[in-house]
Design a protein around this motif. Structure first.
Motif, PDB file in Angstrom:
ATOM      1  N   LEU A  20       0.820  -1.210   0.000  1.00 58.72           N
ATOM      2  CA  LEU A  20       0.000   0.000   0.000  1.00 58.72           C
ATOM      3  C   LEU A  20       0.855   1.261   0.000  1.00 58.72           C
ATOM      4  O   LEU A  20       0.367   2.351  -0.316  1.00 58.72           O
ATOM      5  CB  LEU A  20      -0.951  -0.010   1.196  1.00 58.72           C
ATOM      6  CG  LEU A  20      -1.990  -1.128   1.176  1.00 58.72           C
ATOM      7  CD1 LEU A  20      -2.858  -1.057   2.418  1.00 58.72           C
ATOM      8  CD2 LEU A  20      -2.863  -1.045  -0.076  1.00 58.72           C
ATOM      9  N   LYS A  21       2.111   1.083   0.359  1.00 50.42           N
ATOM     10  CA  LYS A  21       3.048   2.199   0.309  1.00 50.42           C
ATOM     11  C   LYS A  21       3.187   2.708  -1.122  1.00 50.42           C
ATOM     12  O   LYS A  21       3.247   3.903  -1.373  1.00 50.42           O
ATOM     13  CB  LYS A  21       4.425   1.699   0.771  1.00 50.42           C
ATOM     14  CG  LYS A  21       5.000   2.407   1.947  1.00 50.42           C
ATOM     15  CD  LYS A  21       6.211   1.645   2.489  1.00 50.42           C
ATOM     16  CE  LYS A  21       7.338   1.567   1.483  1.00 50.42           C
ATOM     17  NZ  LYS A  21       8.615   1.094   2.129  1.00 50.42           N
ATOM     18  N   ASP A  22       3.240   1.754  -2.041  1.00 53.25           N
ATOM     19  CA  ASP A  22       3.433   2.110  -3.446  1.00 53.25           C
ATOM     20  C   ASP A  22       2.174   2.650  -4.089  1.00 53.25           C
ATOM     21  O   ASP A  22       2.221   3.559  -4.905  1.00 53.25           O
ATOM     22  CB  ASP A  22       3.907   0.881  -4.233  1.00 53.25           C
ATOM     23  CG  ASP A  22       5.194   0.313  -3.662  1.00 53.25           C
ATOM     24  OD1 ASP A  22       6.011   1.105  -3.162  1.00 53.25           O
ATOM     25  OD2 ASP A  22       5.363  -0.914  -3.709  1.00 53.25           O
ATOM     26  N   ALA A  23       1.053   2.026  -3.746  1.00 48.88           N
ATOM     27  CA  ALA A  23      -0.200   2.450  -4.368  1.00 48.88           C
ATOM     28  C   ALA A  23      -1.392   1.875  -3.613  1.00 48.88           C
ATOM     29  O   ALA A  23      -1.257   0.852  -2.939  1.00 48.88           O
ATOM     30  CB  ALA A  23      -0.236   1.966  -5.823  1.00 48.88           C
ATOM     31  N   ASP A  24      -2.513   2.503  -3.747  1.00 50.22           N
ATOM     32  CA  ASP A  24      -3.736   1.928  -3.214  1.00 50.22           C
ATOM     33  C   ASP A  24      -4.009   0.620  -3.952  1.00 50.22           C
ATOM     34  O   ASP A  24      -3.625   0.476  -5.119  1.00 50.22           O
ATOM     35  CB  ASP A  24      -4.907   2.890  -3.434  1.00 50.22           C
ATOM     36  CG  ASP A  24      -4.753   4.170  -2.627  1.00 50.22           C
ATOM     37  OD1 ASP A  24      -3.806   4.246  -1.818  1.00 50.22           O
ATOM     38  OD2 ASP A  24      -5.573   5.077  -2.827  1.00 50.22           O
ATOM     39  N   ARG A  25      -4.680  -0.292  -3.245  1.00 46.71           N
ATOM     40  CA  ARG A  25      -4.943  -1.604  -3.849  1.00 46.71           C
ATOM     41  C   ARG A  25      -6.338  -2.077  -3.497  1.00 46.71           C
ATOM     42  O   ARG A  25      -6.831  -1.800  -2.406  1.00 46.71           O
ATOM     43  CB  ARG A  25      -3.956  -2.654  -3.307  1.00 46.71           C
ATOM     44  CG  ARG A  25      -2.514  -2.306  -3.420  1.00 46.71           C
ATOM     45  CD  ARG A  25      -1.983  -2.504  -4.803  1.00 46.71           C
ATOM     46  NE  ARG A  25      -0.531  -2.318  -4.819  1.00 46.71           N
ATOM     47  CZ  ARG A  25       0.192  -2.413  -5.915  1.00 46.71           C
ATOM     48  NH1 ARG A  25      -0.383  -2.664  -7.086  1.00 46.71           N
ATOM     49  NH2 ARG A  25       1.491  -2.233  -5.873  1.00 46.71           N
ATOM     50  N   THR A  26      -6.908  -2.849  -4.425  1.00 45.52           N
ATOM     51  CA  THR A  26      -8.150  -3.514  -4.077  1.00 45.52           C
ATOM     52  C   THR A  26      -7.801  -4.747  -3.254  1.00 45.52           C
ATOM     53  O   THR A  26      -6.680  -5.246  -3.307  1.00 45.52           O
ATOM     54  CB  THR A  26      -8.925  -3.970  -5.330  1.00 45.52           C
ATOM     55  OG1 THR A  26      -8.159  -4.958  -6.021  1.00 45.52           O
ATOM     56  CG2 THR A  26      -9.204  -2.797  -6.257  1.00 45.52           C
ATOM     57  N   GLU A  29      -6.406  -7.447  -5.415  1.00 49.20           N
ATOM     58  CA  GLU A  29      -4.990  -7.302  -5.757  1.00 49.20           C
ATOM     59  C   GLU A  29      -4.104  -7.804  -4.621  1.00 49.20           C
ATOM     60  O   GLU A  29      -3.086  -8.466  -4.854  1.00 49.20           O
ATOM     61  CB  GLU A  29      -4.666  -5.842  -6.069  1.00 49.20           C
ATOM     62  CG  GLU A  29      -5.243  -5.359  -7.389  1.00 49.20           C
ATOM     63  CD  GLU A  29      -5.057  -3.841  -7.596  1.00 49.20           C
ATOM     64  OE1 GLU A  29      -4.674  -3.451  -8.710  1.00 49.20           O
ATOM     65  OE2 GLU A  29      -5.295  -3.063  -6.653  1.00 49.20           O
ATOM     66  N   ILE A  64     -11.261  -0.634  -1.987  1.00 52.21           N
ATOM     67  CA  ILE A  64      -9.931  -0.084  -2.220  1.00 52.21           C
ATOM     68  C   ILE A  64      -9.298   0.301  -0.891  1.00 52.21           C
ATOM     69  O   ILE A  64      -9.844   1.107  -0.143  1.00 52.21           O
ATOM     70  CB  ILE A  64     -10.004   1.130  -3.151  1.00 52.21           C
ATOM     71  CG1 ILE A  64     -10.679   0.703  -4.465  1.00 52.21           C
ATOM     72  CG2 ILE A  64      -8.606   1.686  -3.421  1.00 52.21           C
ATOM     73  CD1 ILE A  64     -10.793   1.805  -5.471  1.00 52.21           C
TER      74      ILE A  64
ATOM     75  N   LEU B  86       9.435   5.125   3.726  1.00 53.99           N
ATOM     76  CA  LEU B  86       8.020   5.475   3.588  1.00 53.99           C
ATOM     77  C   LEU B  86       7.860   6.923   3.177  1.00 53.99           C
ATOM     78  O   LEU B  86       7.103   7.251   2.262  1.00 53.99           O
ATOM     79  CB  LEU B  86       7.301   5.221   4.914  1.00 53.99           C
ATOM     80  CG  LEU B  86       5.816   5.534   4.923  1.00 53.99           C
ATOM     81  CD1 LEU B  86       5.060   4.492   4.132  1.00 53.99           C
ATOM     82  CD2 LEU B  86       5.295   5.601   6.337  1.00 53.99           C
ATOM     83  N   ASN B  96       1.345   7.187  -8.578  1.00 51.71           N
ATOM     84  CA  ASN B  96       0.638   5.933  -8.832  1.00 51.71           C
ATOM     85  C   ASN B  96      -0.854   6.060  -8.567  1.00 51.71           C
ATOM     86  O   ASN B  96      -1.663   5.428  -9.235  1.00 51.71           O
ATOM     87  CB  ASN B  96       1.206   4.812  -7.960  1.00 51.71           C
ATOM     88  CG  ASN B  96       2.506   4.278  -8.517  1.00 51.71           C
ATOM     89  OD1 ASN B  96       2.589   3.996  -9.716  1.00 51.71           O
ATOM     90  ND2 ASN B  96       3.511   4.149  -7.675  1.00 51.71           N
ATOM     91  N   ARG B 104      -9.242   1.897 -12.783  1.00 53.02           N
ATOM     92  CA  ARG B 104     -10.381   1.351 -12.059  1.00 53.02           C
ATOM     93  C   ARG B 104     -11.685   2.095 -12.347  1.00 53.02           C
ATOM     94  O   ARG B 104     -12.723   1.755 -11.823  1.00 53.02           O
ATOM     95  CB  ARG B 104     -10.091   1.404 -10.550  1.00 53.02           C
ATOM     96  CG  ARG B 104      -9.845   0.049  -9.950  1.00 53.02           C
ATOM     97  CD  ARG B 104      -9.571   0.160  -8.494  1.00 53.02           C
ATOM     98  NE  ARG B 104      -8.197  -0.144  -8.151  1.00 53.02           N
ATOM     99  CZ  ARG B 104      -7.322   0.742  -7.698  1.00 53.02           C
ATOM    100  NH1 ARG B 104      -7.678   1.993  -7.536  1.00 53.02           N
ATOM    101  NH2 ARG B 104      -6.099   0.370  -7.405  1.00 53.02           N
TER     102      ARG B 104
END
Lengths: 108, 108
Positions: A20-26, A29, A64, B86, B96, B104
């Motif tokens: 989640l650091k890199d990007a939001d995720r479902t 995912e 998300i 972070l 991102n 989405r």
DNA sequence: ATTACATATAACCATTTGGTTATACAATGA
DNA sequence: TCATTGTATAACCAAATGGTTATATGTAAT
């Protein structure tokens, strides 16, 4: 309530946070990124939600998940502060070591 | 293995560490400082030993527990590094967010 | 309307955790 | 030697954790 150690205490949860650091995720995912079942991931996410390290928004059938960066930072800062406090006063510690050591010496 | 999260995950253990910050202590001294039984304290100490946060030396019938400052320092630095990363990632994350968000979007 | 997909929930299981009491063992002191 | 003191260990218990499978629910797509 916010128990930092509970939230961060599991390696899977820490990996989720890394994602989640890199990007939001479902949720989907996240599930796909691990070898464990969807309900298992869900439980981890629930704990992260409970401890307010992460938040979720509904988008159609998706959930998300977003890293609550501020909370995570605060969490780590708390731990850092705790550990830091344990660490810093080595002179004081040495002084007490001598005193206490005397009390414990063999008296026979 | 050194799992700091496990070691610090319990409030009683954190209090024990607080005690050891001021001075080395015998198990007896630690037991007396709490309202729980000697075996319960012993278990906490065992966990702290397992995670190498604390070490024990034998002195006659006493066990003297000492904070393992080196381990704590390592843990501290690891956490610092982690949270540092972070912060570095926040701009990347924002980038991102925009991209993933597009993917989405409702396509109907 | 039916199917497919993402998520939620229920029921279950093994292990760990944090505590207890009772008892054994080891060192010290009288 | 014998009692006392500090520590260790065993057996037990309840609750939480981390996982499972099976199934239900909600949303989207055909």
């Amino acid at each position: 309530m916010s128990d930092v150690y509970r939230a961060l205490g599991d390696p899977t949860r820490r990996q989720i946070l890394n994602m989640l650091k890199d990007a939001d995720r479902t949720q989907k995912e996240i599930v796909e990124a691990f070898d464990i079942s969807q309900p298992a991931i869900k439980k981890h996410l629930t704990i992260l939600l409970e401890e307010n390290i992460v938040s979720a928004t509904i988008q159609g059938k998706y959930r998300i998940y977003t890293l609550n960066q501020e909370s995570l930072q605060i969490a780590y800062q708390e731990m850092l502060k705790y550990i830091g406090d344990l660490l810093d006063d080595q002179l004081e510690s040495l002084k007490n070591y001598v005193e206490k050591g005397e009390e414990r010496h063999d008296k026979s």
